[in-house]
Design a protein around this motif. Structure first.
Motif, mmCIF file in Angstrom:
data_model
loop_
_atom_site.group_PDB
_atom_site.id
_atom_site.type_symbol
_atom_site.label_atom_id
_atom_site.label_comp_id
_atom_site.label_asym_id
_atom_site.label_seq_id
_atom_site.Cartn_x
_atom_site.Cartn_y
_atom_site.Cartn_z
ATOM 1 N N THR A 52 42.719 52.990 49.624
ATOM 2 C CA THR A 52 42.440 51.553 49.624
ATOM 3 C C THR A 52 43.317 50.822 48.614
ATOM 4 O O THR A 52 43.951 49.805 48.929
ATOM 5 N N ARG A 53 43.367 51.327 47.394
ATOM 6 C CA ARG A 53 44.153 50.676 46.337
ATOM 7 C C ARG A 53 45.647 50.732 46.656
ATOM 8 O O ARG A 53 46.369 49.754 46.442
ATOM 9 N N PHE A 54 46.088 51.873 47.155
ATOM 10 C CA PHE A 54 47.508 52.025 47.460
ATOM 11 C C PHE A 54 47.924 51.095 48.596
ATOM 12 O O PHE A 54 49.016 50.509 48.569
ATOM 13 N N TYR A 101 37.742 47.237 53.708
ATOM 14 C CA TYR A 101 37.666 46.010 54.496
ATOM 15 C C TYR A 101 37.379 44.791 53.628
ATOM 16 O O TYR A 101 38.050 43.757 53.742
ATOM 17 N N THR A 102 36.379 44.883 52.740
ATOM 18 C CA THR A 102 36.008 43.707 51.957
ATOM 19 C C THR A 102 37.034 43.366 50.891
ATOM 20 O O THR A 102 37.133 42.204 50.480
ATOM 21 N N LEU A 103 37.804 44.358 50.427
ATOM 22 C CA LEU A 103 38.800 44.074 49.392
ATOM 23 C C LEU A 103 39.874 43.117 49.907
ATOM 24 O O LEU A 103 40.377 42.271 49.149
ATOM 25 N N LYS A 104 40.211 43.227 51.180
ATOM 26 C CA LYS A 104 41.197 42.315 51.747
ATOM 27 C C LYS A 104 40.713 40.872 51.650
ATOM 28 O O LYS A 104 41.491 39.959 51.338
ATOM 29 N N LEU A 105 39.429 40.657 51.907
ATOM 30 C CA LEU A 105 38.868 39.310 51.849
ATOM 31 C C LEU A 105 38.708 38.843 50.404
ATOM 32 O O LEU A 105 38.971 37.682 50.088
ATOM 33 N N ARG A 106 38.270 39.739 49.521
ATOM 34 C CA ARG A 106 38.088 39.342 48.125
ATOM 35 C C ARG A 106 39.408 38.923 47.489
ATOM 36 O O ARG A 106 39.450 38.048 46.624
ATOM 37 N N ARG A 107 40.494 39.561 47.911
ATOM 38 C CA ARG A 107 41.807 39.195 47.386
ATOM 39 C C ARG A 107 42.197 37.775 47.811
ATOM 40 O O ARG A 107 43.064 37.164 47.203
#
Length: 596
Positions: free
Chosen positions: A276-278, A448-454
């Motif tokens: 996810t981070r990469f 999935y949610t990290l894309k939106l939080r960014r």
């Protein structure tokens, strides 16, 4: 909840927003009847199944055109028969050609078709009432098929989820479905897409409920099951009744293996979160490096992807043949770890340059490589008790996906449907639960949610907006519910209000002019206290609440909202005095929470 007219959008309160003639009360009630919802679920499932067939055909067609093979990952390093003089070096050009085709398509017609798709569907359900543009289905089909066919190392599951969801949303718009029904139809589309793609109807249901809706209910379960079964029937008719992977049977033969599987679950969570981070690190690097027009970015970035494919051709496309060979013990441990790292790089680069495709299949691929390498290692250490290497590959698949997406039920169900082997369920559940728990300790976000939080979006928090007291009502109001005609009989109004999630609805006369608001409490009291002398229509019960306008400060409007009956009040246009939106307690609370 009531129907949301397509022309009334709280985010864009422009144009003529005078309420038109409202639908007949009995027609609105009919649209929300349970059997109608189930029938619509079948229609959405059929559309998702057909969309899956078309999508798979497009992938196969573009793969054959651009690589000369049905699946280049099955014969890595081979030449392209269309350009044999290039030898294996054609993989340097295939992503460039694909990028030149899908780059302008996505940039011109549907920018939301870029990336892996599932976050956009989650956002549409959480904060946009389930509204997804119908053109997304067409653009996503072509863009993702071109991305995969030209060597993009992504999956087809994310795109078909977005395609099926767009079909469900479009059908909801066409029939004037309520917001709740719209969200349910979107989930049905997602369930049908997963079911048809994986030939896994149960996994489709739980994927839709766990990741898209984020809630479980009898109605949602029934509707998504119907959609999933319908899509699976169509998928099986087109592709046969076979799982997308042919896996041997595995058994747990020694209790010691449970400890080994538990450790694998923890390691898989770390790997899943690292992926996810990469993924987003590479995307940030691509954003920082690229300074040209966005439509050209996939083609130029395709050169870098081509170099990866030249070094490691097993990364071409989805990579199911490689995954299957790994579960059968066809690779050495060192090469498995190389494939794991290569998949992370290739998938991240594909998404980073603007490609369109899912991260579901890459997560399974990474998990299979990790599990197989781990299985080989423990087999050397504990040859008498470790068991079959393939079992670790299967559990690695589910655990890495669960660690990255934090969807444990979906992970368990899909791996069970792939194997049909009950004996693997206990270690699978153990590893997946530990992977999910470890992932939650490592990060509050999923892949999935990290894309939106960014992008500044919190699905569990408030909608984006200014601090309370500074923003206007128009920035936080919801779409206007479908109004009741003033001539609606009281008994029909009671039925419609019971179906509405607002507790109150606006009332308009025969000319569409705003009369006032009628509440469920007022109608219920009139029918209960004076059944014989009750007014015949809602006109006599409609009362205009204190005026709240779109340009009014929210802090001021809160006093009016708190003093009103029901769960919300209409927001009026400043110039014409006609309703343009709806201010509910929920939307006000979201704005309040934004400043907390």
């Amino acid at each position: 909840m009531s129907a949301i007219p397509a022309t009334l959008d709280s985010k864009h309160p422009t144009g003529d927003q005078t309420p038109g003639p409202a639908p007949a009360p009995r027609l609105t009630a009919l649209r929300n009847a349970p059997w109608i919802v189930m029938a619509l679920a079948v229609v959405v499932g059929a559309g998702a199944g057909a969309g899956s067939v078309v999508f798979r055909w497009c992938i196969q067609t573009f793969t054959r055109l651009l690589s000369g093979h049905g699946d280049y990952a099955a014969s890595p390093g081979a030449t392209n028969p269309h350009v044999p003089w290039l030898g294996p070096y054609f993989v340097l050009l295939a992503p460039v050609v694909g990028g030149l085709l899908y780059g302008p398509l996505v940039n011109r017609f549907a920018k939301e078709a870029r990336g892996h798709g599932v976050p956009e569907v989650m956002l549409a359900v959480a904060q946009r009432g389930g509204r997804i543009s119908p053109k997304v289905a067409v653009v996503k089909t072509l863009a993702s098929a071109l991305t995969i066919g030209s060597g993009g190392s992504v999956g087809r599951e994310g795109p078909i989820v977005q395609i099926g969801s767009a079909l469900g949303s479009t059908l909801g718009r066409l029939i004037g479905a309520t917001e709740g029904r719209m969200k349910l139809l979107v989930a049905c589309g997602a369930a049908g897409g997963i079911a048809a793609t994986f030939n896994a109807p149960l996994a489709g249901v739980f994927f839709a409920m766990e990741l898209i809706l984020g809630t479980f209910s009898a109605e949602a379960f029934g509707a998504t099951v119907l959609a999933s079964v319908t899509a699976s029937v169509i998928g099986r008719a087109a592709f046969g009744d076979n799982a997308f992977l042919n896996l041997p049977d595995f058994h747990v033969d020694h209790l010691t293996q449970y400890g080994l599987f538990a450790l694998l679950g923890v390691i898989a969570a770390v790997v899943g979160m690292s992926f996810t981070r990469f993924l987003y690190l590479i995307e940030d690097a691509c954003d920082w490096l690229w300074r040209g027009p966005e439509w050209l970015r996939p083609a130029v970035g395709g050169l870098a992807l081509g170099v990866v494919l030249l070094v490691l051709p097993e990364m071409y496309g989805v990579g199911y043949p490689v995954l299957q060979k790994a579960t059968a013990g066809g690779y050495a441990a060192g090469f498995l770890l190389l494939l794991l790292v290569g998949k992370m790089v290739a998938t991240s680069l594909t998404i980073g340059i603007g490609g369109s495709g899912g991260v579901f299949a890459p997560s399974l691929f990474i998990g299979a490589m990790l599990g197989s390498a781990y299985g080989i290692g423990v087999h050397h250490l504990l040859p008498g008790t470790a068991g079959a290497v393939g079992a670790y590959a299967l559990i690695g698949m589910g655990a890495v996906f669960a660690g990255g997406a934090r969807a444990p039920i979906t992970a368990v169900v899909i791996l069970f449907e792939l194997t049909g082997e009950y004996s693997i369920i206990l270690p699978l559940m153990l590893a997946i639960v530990l992977a999910t728990a470890t992932s939650r300790l490592l990060s509050g976000d999923t892949i999935y949610t990290l894309k939106l939080r960014r992008r500044g979006i919190d699905l569990e928090g408030p909608a984006q907006g200014a601090a309370i007291g500074a923003q206007h009502v128009g920035t936080v109001m919801e779409p206007l519910p479908a109004p009741l005609p003033a001539a609606t009989p009281l008994t029909d109004a009671a039925d419609l209000l019971s179906l509405s999630g607002h507790g109150a609805l606006p009332v308009v006369d025969d000319n569409g002019a705003y009369v006032g608001v009628v509440t469920a409490q007022t109608v219920a009291e009139a029918l209960a206290e004076q059944p014989d002398a009750a007014p015949s229509t809602v006109r006599q019960l409609a009362e205009p609440p204190a005026v709240v306008t779109a340009d009014q400060p929210l802090a001021q409007a809160l006093h009016t909202l708190l003093a009103s009956a029901g769960t919300g009040i209409p927001v009026l246009d400043t110039d014409r005095g006609s309703p343009v939106g709806w201010l509910s307690h929920q939307s006000a609370l979201r704005a309040v929470h934004a400043t907390a």
